[in-house]
Design a protein around this motif. Structure first.
Motif, mmCIF file in Angstrom:
data_model
loop_
_atom_site.group_PDB
_atom_site.id
_atom_site.type_symbol
_atom_site.label_atom_id
_atom_site.label_comp_id
_atom_site.label_asym_id
_atom_site.label_seq_id
_atom_site.Cartn_x
_atom_site.Cartn_y
_atom_site.Cartn_z
ATOM 1 N N TYR A 48 -22.825 -49.639 90.906
ATOM 2 C CA TYR A 48 -21.493 -49.914 91.439
ATOM 3 C C TYR A 48 -20.616 -48.666 91.481
ATOM 4 O O TYR A 48 -19.828 -48.501 92.417
ATOM 5 C CB TYR A 48 -20.806 -51.027 90.648
ATOM 6 N N VAL A 49 -20.753 -47.780 90.521
ATOM 7 C CA VAL A 49 -19.949 -46.552 90.530
ATOM 8 C C VAL A 49 -20.365 -45.643 91.687
ATOM 9 O O VAL A 49 -19.512 -45.153 92.439
ATOM 10 C CB VAL A 49 -20.056 -45.822 89.170
ATOM 11 N N THR A 50 -21.658 -45.425 91.849
ATOM 12 C CA THR A 50 -22.093 -44.552 92.946
ATOM 13 C C THR A 50 -21.814 -45.192 94.303
ATOM 14 O O THR A 50 -21.411 -44.493 95.238
ATOM 15 C CB THR A 50 -23.584 -44.213 92.820
ATOM 16 N N PHE A 51 -21.974 -46.496 94.408
ATOM 17 C CA PHE A 51 -21.675 -47.172 95.666
ATOM 18 C C PHE A 51 -20.182 -47.121 95.976
ATOM 19 O O PHE A 51 -19.786 -46.999 97.141
ATOM 20 C CB PHE A 51 -22.173 -48.620 95.622
ATOM 21 N N SER A 52 -19.353 -47.186 94.942
ATOM 22 C CA SER A 52 -17.902 -47.066 95.141
ATOM 23 C C SER A 52 -17.530 -45.687 95.669
ATOM 24 O O SER A 52 -16.671 -45.567 96.550
ATOM 25 C CB SER A 52 -17.160 -47.327 93.830
ATOM 26 N N VAL A 53 -18.165 -44.651 95.140
ATOM 27 C CA VAL A 53 -17.895 -43.296 95.626
ATOM 28 C C VAL A 53 -18.266 -43.179 97.103
ATOM 29 O O VAL A 53 -17.513 -42.615 97.911
ATOM 30 C CB VAL A 53 -18.661 -42.251 94.780
ATOM 31 N N VAL A 54 -19.412 -43.736 97.463
ATOM 32 C CA VAL A 54 -19.842 -43.698 98.866
ATOM 33 C C VAL A 54 -18.882 -44.492 99.752
ATOM 34 O O VAL A 54 -18.518 -44.043 100.849
ATOM 35 C CB VAL A 54 -21.286 -44.230 98.998
ATOM 36 N N CYS A 55 -18.445 -45.648 99.285
ATOM 37 C CA CYS A 55 -17.524 -46.470 100.082
ATOM 38 C C CYS A 55 -16.178 -45.783 100.260
ATOM 39 O O CYS A 55 -15.645 -45.754 101.382
ATOM 40 C CB CYS A 55 -17.327 -47.826 99.432
ATOM 41 N N ILE A 56 -15.618 -45.232 99.196
ATOM 42 C CA ILE A 56 -14.320 -44.562 99.309
ATOM 43 C C ILE A 56 -14.408 -43.407 100.295
ATOM 44 O O ILE A 56 -13.584 -43.281 101.202
ATOM 45 C CB ILE A 56 -13.833 -44.079 97.926
ATOM 46 N N GLY A 57 -15.411 -42.570 100.131
ATOM 47 C CA GLY A 57 -15.568 -41.434 101.045
ATOM 48 C C GLY A 57 -15.873 -41.861 102.473
ATOM 49 O O GLY A 57 -15.324 -41.311 103.425
ATOM 50 N N GLY A 58 -16.723 -42.842 102.618
ATOM 51 C CA GLY A 58 -17.076 -43.312 103.962
ATOM 52 C C GLY A 58 -15.903 -43.938 104.692
ATOM 53 O O GLY A 58 -15.661 -43.656 105.873
ATOM 54 N N TYR A 59 -15.157 -44.785 103.986
ATOM 55 C CA TYR A 59 -13.984 -45.397 104.605
ATOM 56 C C TYR A 59 -12.911 -44.360 104.919
ATOM 57 O O TYR A 59 -12.250 -44.424 105.958
ATOM 58 C CB TYR A 59 -13.400 -46.492 103.713
ATOM 59 N N PHE A 60 -12.737 -43.390 104.027
ATOM 60 C CA PHE A 60 -11.743 -42.345 104.268
ATOM 61 C C PHE A 60 -12.126 -41.515 105.498
ATOM 62 O O PHE A 60 -11.291 -41.262 106.367
ATOM 63 C CB PHE A 60 -11.614 -41.423 103.053
ATOM 64 N N LEU A 61 -13.387 -41.089 105.565
ATOM 65 C CA LEU A 61 -13.825 -40.285 106.709
ATOM 66 C C LEU A 61 -13.800 -41.084 108.002
ATOM 67 O O LEU A 61 -13.486 -40.541 109.066
ATOM 68 C CB LEU A 61 -15.221 -39.719 106.438
ATOM 69 N N ALA A 62 -14.099 -42.375 107.915
ATOM 70 C CA ALA A 62 -14.002 -43.226 109.110
ATOM 71 C C ALA A 62 -12.550 -43.337 109.569
ATOM 72 O O ALA A 62 -12.266 -43.263 110.771
ATOM 73 C CB ALA A 62 -14.576 -44.607 108.819
ATOM 74 N N GLY A 63 -11.615 -43.486 108.621
ATOM 75 C CA GLY A 63 -10.199 -43.535 108.982
ATOM 76 C C GLY A 63 -9.736 -42.236 109.611
ATOM 77 O O GLY A 63 -8.980 -42.237 110.590
#
Length: 135
Positions: A48-63
């Motif tokens: 969950y921690v590594t997936f959270s890092v990927v989600c935060i970065g992915g959503y930020f870069l998508a935005g």
């Protein structure tokens, strides 16, 4: 004595992309190398921690990408970056919380609606608090 030197946008974007890639490699490693049934609590927590890092970065870069695509040549203001980061955190919570609930067999439509409503209310509070501030 206070020192304030804002980071250039391109450097921040590059740092976010590198961090997201490192998080993605760590998540893939956790996914294929750690057995969640024999590793105890460290397996699910690392997932969950590594997936959270990927989600935060992915959503930020998508935005940031959507903003660049829609705004074309418009300048990137600090409030845009704050908004992307806040929304990426909220979207990550909206992704991780249902996954955690599903892993403990507590996920239902009512829980999903409740989670979605809380995240929408939280975004509404942030929008209301920062309505007058446009920096």
């Amino acid at each position: 004595m206070e020192y304030y030197a804002p980071m250039p946008y391109a450097r921040f974007l590059l740092l976010m992309a590198i961090t997201t890639l490192i998080g993605l490699f760590a998540w893939v490693y956790v996914l294929f190398r750690i057995d969640p049934f024999h590793s105890g609590w460290i397996g699910p927590v690392s997932f969950y921690v590594t997936f959270s890092v990927v989600c935060i970065g992915g959503y930020f870069l998508a935005g940031a990408g959507v903003h660049r695509w829609l705004a074309k040549e418009g300048p990137v203001l600090p409030r845009h970056v704050r908004n992307w980061l806040r929304r990426s955190l909220l979207l990550t919570l909206g992704t991780i919380i249902p996954l955690i609930l599903a892993s403990i067999d507590q996920f239902s439509f009512l829980n999903f609606v409740l989670c979605f409503g809380v995240l929408l209310a939280l975004e509404g509070v942030f929008q209301t608090l920062h309505r007058g501030r446009r920096v």
